[in-house]
Design a protein around this motif. Structure first.
Motif, short mmCIF file in Angstrom:
data_model
loop_
_atom_site.label_atom_id
_atom_site.label_comp_id
_atom_site.label_asym_id
_atom_site.label_seq_id
_atom_site.Cartn_x
_atom_site.Cartn_y
_atom_site.Cartn_z
N SER A 145 6.36 -29.13 1.40
CA SER A 145 7.41 -29.51 1.91
C SER A 145 8.09 -30.30 1.29
CB SER A 145 7.33 -30.05 3.54
OG SER A 145 6.55 -31.27 3.37
N LEU A 146 9.61 -30.38 1.63
CA LEU A 146 10.60 -31.53 0.78
C LEU A 146 10.06 -32.75 1.26
CD1 LEU A 146 14.05 -29.49 1.26
CD2 LEU A 146 12.79 -29.99 -0.85
N TRP A 147 9.92 -32.86 2.71
CA TRP A 147 9.58 -34.11 3.15
C TRP A 147 8.42 -34.75 2.48
CZ3 TRP A 147 10.70 -38.31 5.69
CH2 TRP A 147 9.86 -39.11 6.54
N ALA A 148 7.46 -33.98 2.23
CA ALA A 148 5.94 -34.55 1.60
C ALA A 148 6.35 -34.69 0.17
CB ALA A 148 5.05 -33.49 1.59
N ARG A 149 7.35 -33.68 -0.48
CA ARG A 149 7.55 -34.69 -2.05
C ARG A 149 8.38 -35.75 -2.05
NH1 ARG A 149 9.87 -29.09 -4.80
NH2 ARG A 149 9.45 -28.04 -2.89
N TRP A 150 9.11 -35.87 -0.90
CA TRP A 150 9.97 -37.08 -0.78
C TRP A 150 9.04 -38.17 -0.56
CZ3 TRP A 150 11.52 -40.90 2.94
CH2 TRP A 150 12.45 -41.57 2.66
N VAL A 151 8.37 -38.32 0.15
CA VAL A 151 7.32 -39.33 0.68
C VAL A 151 6.30 -39.64 -0.69
CG1 VAL A 151 5.43 -40.01 2.26
CG2 VAL A 151 7.55 -39.00 3.19
N THR A 152 5.96 -38.67 -1.29
CA THR A 152 4.85 -38.99 -2.32
C THR A 152 5.69 -39.79 -3.60
OG1 THR A 152 4.01 -36.81 -1.56
CG2 THR A 152 3.41 -37.78 -4.04
N GLU A 153 7.10 -39.35 -3.58
CA GLU A 153 7.84 -39.94 -4.72
C GLU A 153 8.27 -41.28 -4.31
OE1 GLU A 153 11.68 -37.97 -5.88
OE2 GLU A 153 10.03 -36.16 -6.45
N LYS A 154 8.77 -41.53 -3.24
CA LYS A 154 9.10 -42.75 -2.58
C LYS A 154 8.10 -43.74 -2.28
CE LYS A 154 13.32 -41.56 -3.29
NZ LYS A 154 14.05 -42.15 -4.65
N SER A 155 7.04 -43.55 -2.17
CA SER A 155 5.90 -44.43 -1.75
C SER A 155 5.78 -45.33 -2.86
CB SER A 155 4.72 -43.67 -1.29
OG SER A 155 4.82 -43.03 -0.28
N SER A 156 5.34 -46.54 -2.67
CA SER A 156 4.96 -47.64 -3.64
C SER A 156 3.56 -47.34 -4.25
CB SER A 156 5.12 -49.01 -3.01
OG SER A 156 4.55 -49.95 -3.67
N SER A 157 3.48 -46.96 -5.22
CA SER A 157 2.17 -46.86 -5.65
C SER A 157 1.38 -48.06 -5.88
CB SER A 157 2.08 -45.85 -6.99
OG SER A 157 2.59 -46.61 -8.07
N SER A 158 1.84 -49.06 -6.38
CA SER A 158 1.15 -50.43 -6.49
C SER A 158 0.83 -50.69 -5.09
CB SER A 158 1.93 -51.41 -7.32
OG SER A 158 3.24 -51.55 -6.48
N PHE A 159 1.43 -50.65 -4.00
CA PHE A 159 0.85 -51.06 -2.64
C PHE A 159 -0.19 -50.19 -2.34
CE2 PHE A 159 1.45 -50.21 2.08
CZ PHE A 159 1.16 -51.44 2.37
N ILE A 160 -0.35 -48.90 -2.42
CA ILE A 160 -1.42 -47.91 -2.19
C ILE A 160 -2.65 -48.53 -2.91
CG2 ILE A 160 -2.11 -45.59 -2.36
CD1 ILE A 160 0.75 -44.80 -2.04
N VAL A 161 -2.51 -48.81 -4.19
CA VAL A 161 -3.49 -48.94 -5.11
C VAL A 161 -4.22 -50.25 -4.72
CG1 VAL A 161 -4.01 -49.44 -7.40
CG2 VAL A 161 -2.82 -47.37 -7.07
#
Ligand SMILES: Cc1ncc(COP(=O)(O)O)c(C=O)c1O
Length: 443
Positions: A304-320
């Motif tokens: 979905s566009l939503w899943a792509r947007w969330v994946t792109e906009k999420s802060s990877s350093s925060f997740i990691v």
């Protein structure tokens, strides 16, 4: 709220109980989880920038060839379709697996052949070599629980025998080991984005080696696009992530549920115990029949566009950083837990864990107690494929029965993590009363 499945299958179990089909007199009942099992959507976790910022470890997003899909299992099916199986091509898969890894192989006409893993979950290459036949075409290797395994030897073996390597990164969206960034050793790599990002579903097929132009996917229906957004927000409101607006969201979702029940009276409803308020005891616990989430009809539907947007906009350093930090907190706490040991007692640099796996001495003695206390438990590989011969891999059979995984994702709040540690401690030591429901509005 639609539930995401644990990773097991409806197949048989080496865990002591042999089936998930409930006895006719006993209803299945899934106790509510007091803290989120999966990442939860929060505006504050969006960085506004793409994942893969220079300070973060490598990720599947770095692959030059990308196909977003709805689930990791669909990405496996899509890779097999791209390869083009013919006749009875054999696919080497680990004996420690879940149905979401096997169902796509069968759907695409492949034959799964199970190989052994070692105690540290790495591939037993000698065993794999013995299982190769003239029909072997593909090798599927997962990085269990986010702990990347060294793949250079497997890669060289695949090259020597003209085999295609699919790197299963469903548990490992980020990271690198021995100088190899995640996803780079496989001809293809598959990811399961919903395990790392606050999404209800999402996966990807990527390649660092082969263009994927021939992989054709089409956009989901508008209703599916909307469902993706609603499910994410509903999960977040369930865990109180909208601050003072949370009650507005909750009321809207109650209204939505009411409307859905009116429009679709035969949609799944709560088990009788829930409706009457009569909650079964841990001894009566019967898990719901397992559903891997793999739907072959959706193989060519793009994410979905939503899943792509969330994946792109999420802060990877925060997740990691958060995942590593939470893992270390659980690791430290587990040193005081009797009756279990962490599967991975060290967290190497470059590793971004999916979950915190604990090997239990007496799994069935604590499973129901933890579930009924509201602790989310993921049971990857709980149900191994029916047609795999017993004794194929004693380690896998043991892990299937004894490894429980606990969340360490980025959205856990400190009080939620502490609550889970207290419950684990109380259940495993068998002393003291269980801590009450964590206040989701705290902190
Ligand atoms: C190792 C592994 N590979 C593939 C999959 C399939 O991923 P998904 O659940 O996104 O279909 C899973 C699911 O949990 C998994 O654990």
């Amino acid at each position: 709220m639609s539930a995401t499945p644990d990773c097991g299958t409806r197949r048989h179990s080496f865990s002591g109980h042999t089936t998930t089909v409930p006895h006719p007199d006993r209803m299945t009942f899934t106790p509510p989880e007091h803290i989120p099992k999966q990442p939860v959507f929060e505006l504050s976790a969006l960085s506004g920038g793409p994942v893969g910022a220079s300070s973060s470890p490598p990720s599947l997003r770095d692959a030059p060839y990308q196909r977003p899909v709805n689930r990791g299992s669909l990405a496996i099916a899509l890779a097999l379709r791209h390869i083009g199986l013919s006749g009875r091509n054999e696919v080497l898969v680990p004996a420690y697996h879940c149905g979401a890894m096997i169902e796509p192989i069968l759907a695409e006409g492949g034959v799964p052949v199970f190989y052994r893993i070692r105690a540290d979950t790495t591939v037993d290459l000698d065993d794999m070599a013995q299982r190769r036949t003239a029909a072997t075409r593909i090798v599927l290797v997962p990085h269990f629980f986010g702990f990347l395994q060294p793949l250079k030897a497997v890669r060289a073996w695949c090259d020597a025998h003209d085999l295609i390597l699919i790197e299963d990164c469903a548990h490992a969206f980020f990271g690198e080991t021995e100088g190899c960034p995640v996803g780079t050793q496989g001809d293809y790599a598959i990811g399961s984005t919903w395990k790392f990002f606050p999404l209800n579903e999402g996966g990807c097929l990527v390649s660092f080696r082969h263009p994927l132009n021939a992989v054709k996917t089409h956009a989901p229906r508008l209703s599916e696009e909307l469902k993706a957004v609603v499910n994410t927000l509903e999960y977040a409101s369930h865990y109180g992530r909208f601050g003072s607006f949370n009650h507005v969201f909750k009321k809207s979702f109650l209204l939505k549920d009411w409307l859905v029940r009116r429009l679709k009276p035969d949609s799944p409803s709560l088990a009788p115990q829930c409706r009457t308020g009569e909650i079964p005891s841990p001894e009566d616990f019967v898990p719901a029949p397992f559903n891997s989430g793999f739907d072959p009809k959706r193989t060519t539907v793009s994410g979905s566009l939503w899943a792509r947007w969330v994946t792109e906009k999420s802060s990877s350093s925060f997740i990691v950083e958060k995942r590593r930090q939470n893992y270390l907190t659980l690791l430290k706490a587990s040193a005081t837990f009797p009756g279990c040991r962490p599967l991975f007692p060290h967290l190497p640099e470059g590793i971004v864990p999916h979950v915190f796996p604990l090997v239990m001495d007496q799994p069935m003695a604590v499973f129901g107690k933890l579930k009924f206390a509201g602790v989310p438990i993921i049971r990857f590989g709980e149900f191994l494929w029916d047609e795999m011969d017993k004794g194929t891999c004693p380690i896998s059979e043991d892990y299937s029965r004894r490894i429980f995984q606990f969340p360490c994702h980025q959205s856990l709040r400190p009080h939620e993590l502490n609550w889970m540690i207290q419950v684990l401690s109380a259940v495993l030591t068998g002393s003291g009363s269980l801590p009450s429901h964590p206040d989701q509005r705290a902190s």
